[in-house]
Design a protein around this motif. Structure first.
Motif, PDB file in Angstrom:
ATOM      1  N   VAL A 288      -4.870   2.721  -1.233  1.00  0.00           N
ATOM      2  CA  VAL A 288      -5.156   2.536   0.302  1.00  0.00           C
ATOM      3  C   VAL A 288      -6.338   2.810   0.813  1.00  0.00           C
ATOM      4  O   VAL A 288      -6.646   2.334   1.851  1.00  0.00           O
ATOM      5  CB  VAL A 288      -3.735   3.454   0.819  1.00  0.00           C
TER       6      VAL A 288
ATOM      7  N   ALA B 177      -7.188  -2.560  -8.922  1.00  0.00           N
ATOM      8  CA  ALA B 177      -6.338  -3.166  -7.657  1.00  0.00           C
ATOM      9  C   ALA B 177      -5.851  -4.546  -8.526  1.00  0.00           C
ATOM     10  O   ALA B 177      -6.379  -5.015  -9.396  1.00  0.00           O
ATOM     11  CB  ALA B 177      -7.206  -3.716  -6.351  1.00  0.00           C
TER      12      ALA B 177
ATOM     13  N   ARG C  34      -1.548  -5.397  -4.827  1.00  0.00           N
ATOM     14  CA  ARG C  34      -1.269  -3.743  -4.687  1.00  0.00           C
ATOM     15  C   ARG C  34      -2.526  -3.296  -5.289  1.00  0.00           C
ATOM     16  O   ARG C  34      -3.286  -3.540  -6.259  1.00  0.00           O
ATOM     17  CB  ARG C  34      -0.182  -3.471  -5.960  1.00  0.00           C
TER      18      ARG C  34
ATOM     19  N   LEU D  34       0.812  -1.260  -0.025  1.00  0.00           N
ATOM     20  CA  LEU D  34       0.089   0.080   0.170  1.00  0.00           C
ATOM     21  C   LEU D  34       1.002   1.322   0.003  1.00  0.00           C
ATOM     22  O   LEU D  34       1.749   1.320   0.899  1.00  0.00           O
ATOM     23  CB  LEU D  34      -0.891  -0.013   1.290  1.00  0.00           C
ATOM     24  N   ASP D  35       0.579   2.039  -1.077  1.00  0.00           N
ATOM     25  CA  ASP D  35       1.413   3.362  -0.914  1.00  0.00           C
ATOM     26  C   ASP D  35       0.454   4.398  -0.074  1.00  0.00           C
ATOM     27  O   ASP D  35      -0.497   4.830  -0.197  1.00  0.00           O
ATOM     28  CB  ASP D  35       1.641   3.932  -2.461  1.00  0.00           C
TER      29      ASP D  35
ATOM     30  N   VAL E 269      -4.959   4.859   6.650  1.00  0.00           N
ATOM     31  CA  VAL E 269      -3.947   3.579   6.596  1.00  0.00           C
ATOM     32  C   VAL E 269      -4.191   2.684   7.576  1.00  0.00           C
ATOM     33  O   VAL E 269      -4.317   1.431   7.461  1.00  0.00           O
ATOM     34  CB  VAL E 269      -2.463   4.097   6.784  1.00  0.00           C
TER      35      VAL E 269
ATOM     36  N   LEU F  40       4.255  -0.952   3.810  1.00  0.00           N
ATOM     37  CA  LEU F  40       3.657   0.201   3.640  1.00  0.00           C
ATOM     38  C   LEU F  40       4.803   1.301   2.895  1.00  0.00           C
ATOM     39  O   LEU F  40       5.738   1.368   3.510  1.00  0.00           O
ATOM     40  CB  LEU F  40       3.312   1.023   4.757  1.00  0.00           C
TER      41      LEU F  40
ATOM     42  N   ALA G 153      -6.950   0.365   6.294  1.00  0.00           N
ATOM     43  CA  ALA G 153      -6.509  -0.371   5.323  1.00  0.00           C
ATOM     44  C   ALA G 153      -5.616  -1.561   6.052  1.00  0.00           C
ATOM     45  O   ALA G 153      -5.892  -2.694   5.434  1.00  0.00           O
ATOM     46  CB  ALA G 153      -5.594   0.411   4.451  1.00  0.00           C
TER      47      ALA G 153
END
Length: 470
Positions: free
Chosen positions: A351, A385, A348, A266-267, A276, A295, A279
């Motif tokens: 987020v 995704a 991937r 997750l970016d 975040v 992360l 997530a």
């Protein structure tokens, strides 16, 4: 070609191995043999019948077959590393058969065949002069290797879902650069070291090529024939921790394994801590527990020695670091690696689109049906995704030119599939009304419709109220 022969005692068998190598059809000036003495007592000596370019290398540090093979590979000068055990007698064409494939491309691992025989009374001279193995050994009574049966069943591994399974030593060849790129064999793996090494090769993206012309006999029966039950149990802990694709070995609930099954990337750059946190919680609370969360963000901007003020421009980033830094399931890195190897899958996605509890499990089920390289889920807002197969990413990295789109390469080698999000982010089903017949009462009859909503106590209260006589 550098043939690495690890040896711990067994001088008589080694003499036969070297005699067979001395009779190879492969050009002698293109082959060297490194006999690696892994602490033998008495020390290994080189016999009279041996290949011209044969060297004796003694292990100075460590012990075990993995350490010995690594020692030989470090000392090797050849472009190709051939691992051959010191109790193997190879046919004359063995080295040539495995070496010829490496003229085609530089990302192959070639695998030789083997049968098990009880050591007969033959001399090195007889081995050197023999035209084929049948002159020396009774091949009709030899115990076949399960490797050859698997190769036949899977059309030469073309239909194999996990071809690394057959690359279990004691004879295979691969480019020296590939050997070192994956880190060689792991000396901490005492049992199943060749299977674990082959698994990492698969994640790197190699193609496994068996060659039926590369025949050999193994002098003595395998340990599984002596005590199969204990042999299987002894190798299980090493494979369970290091080969996530062995799902049958990871059935213990609540366990943590050395190599996870999925990496969730997750970016989190310019993202609030609350988004975040949601997530990460969703990722770790899914049906699939065997995961690690990475992360990606500018963590290197932060210095542990600086004061953390409430007006800090990196407030959210510092808060996330302090929140997640001590969780072993969460990694904080500035940039994601090209592949998540040796983890077999990578997710991937945005987020701010938390995973559903079933997302990862269903995505993996989908790609495992046809072994697709990438599954792309097209989200309603135009974003995507994706679930990536590590072996497909590794292959693409080996084949692609700088700047080339990896998905285009994966589309040709493994396939890239697009699907809608409905199955992977299912909408919770609305409860349907339950119709309960009403008991006969004076003044009317009929049925009562009750919606199954709310808590169990609430449902019971409504049921009692509906059924109370007038």
């Amino acid at each position: 070609m550098s043939v690495v022969v690890p040896a711990h005692g067994g001088q008589d068998k080694l003499d036969l191995t070297l005699a067979a190598l001395a009779a190879q059809t492969y050009p002698a000036h293109l082959m060297e043999v490194l006999v690696v003495d892994d602490g033998s007592r008495p020390p290994i000596r080189l016999p009279e019948i041996r290949p011209v370019n044969t060297r004796l290398v003694r292990v100075e540090d460590g012990w075990g077959i993995s350490n010995a093979v690594n020692t030989g590979a470090k000392a090797a000068d050849g472009e190709i590393i051939q691992r051959l055990d010191s109790d193997m007698v190879a046919c004359r064409e063995h080295i040539e058969a495995l070496a010829r494939w490496h003229h085609v491309t530089d990302y192959l691992v070639t695998i030789g065949m083997k049968k098990f025989v009880e050591p007969p009374c033959v001399t090195p001279g007889q081995v050197f002069r023999a035209g084929h193995l049948g002159e020396l050994f009774d091949l009709d009574t030899a115990v076949p290797s399960s490797t050859e049966a698997t190769i036949a069943k899977t059309d030469g591994l073309r239909k194999s879902r996990n071809p690394y399974h057959v690359c279990t030593g004691p004879t295979f060849a691969l480019p020296r650069e590939v050997f070192h790129a994956v880190g060689g064999l792991d000396p901490t793996v005492i049992r199943g070291e060749d299977t674990e090494f082959s698994y990492r090769l698969a994640m790197y993206g190699v193609v496994f090529v068996p060659d039926l012309d590369a025949q050999a006999v193994h002098l003595g029966l395998p340990s599984q024939h002596r005590d199969r039950e204990r042999a299987v149990r002894a190798v299980e802990p090493y494979l369970a921790h290091r080969i996530p694709l062995r799902r049958d070995l990871r059935k213990d609930r609540g366990r943590r394994w050395l190599v996870p099954y999925v990496e969730v990337v997750l970016d989190v750059t310019d993202t609030s801590e609350s988004v975040v946190r949601q997530a990460v919680a969703a990722a770790l609370d899914g049906k699939l527990q065997d995961i690690v969360v990475t992360l990606v963000g500018p963590w290197s901007r932060l210095s542990s020695g600086e004061r953390f003020g409430l007006s800090d421009p990196c407030f959210e980033l510092r808060l996330m670091r302090d929140l997640f830094a001590n969780d072993e399931r969460i990694r904080l890195i500035d940039e994601a690696a090209p592949t998540p190897a040796p983890t077999p899958f990578r997710y991937r996605g945005p987020v701010d689109v938390p995973l559903h509890r079933a997302t990862l499990e269903r995505m993996i089920e989908s790609v495992q049906k046809d072994l697709a390289g990438v599954l792309v889920v097209d989200l309603p807002d135009g974003r995507t995704a994706r679930l990536e197969r590590t072996s497909a990413l590794g292959r693409a990295c080996l084949l692609s030119s700088p700047g080339e789109d990896l998905d285009e390469v994966i589309s040709a080698t493994h396939g890239v599939r697009h699907e809608p999000p409905d199955r992977f982010w299912p909408v919770p089903a609305q409860p349907e009304p339950v119709t309960i017949p009403a008991p006969p009462v004076s003044g009317g009859s009929g049925a009562v419709s009750v919606s199954v909503e709310g808590s169990e106590n609430s449902l019971l209260r409504r049921l009692k109220s509906a059924l109370r006589p007038n």
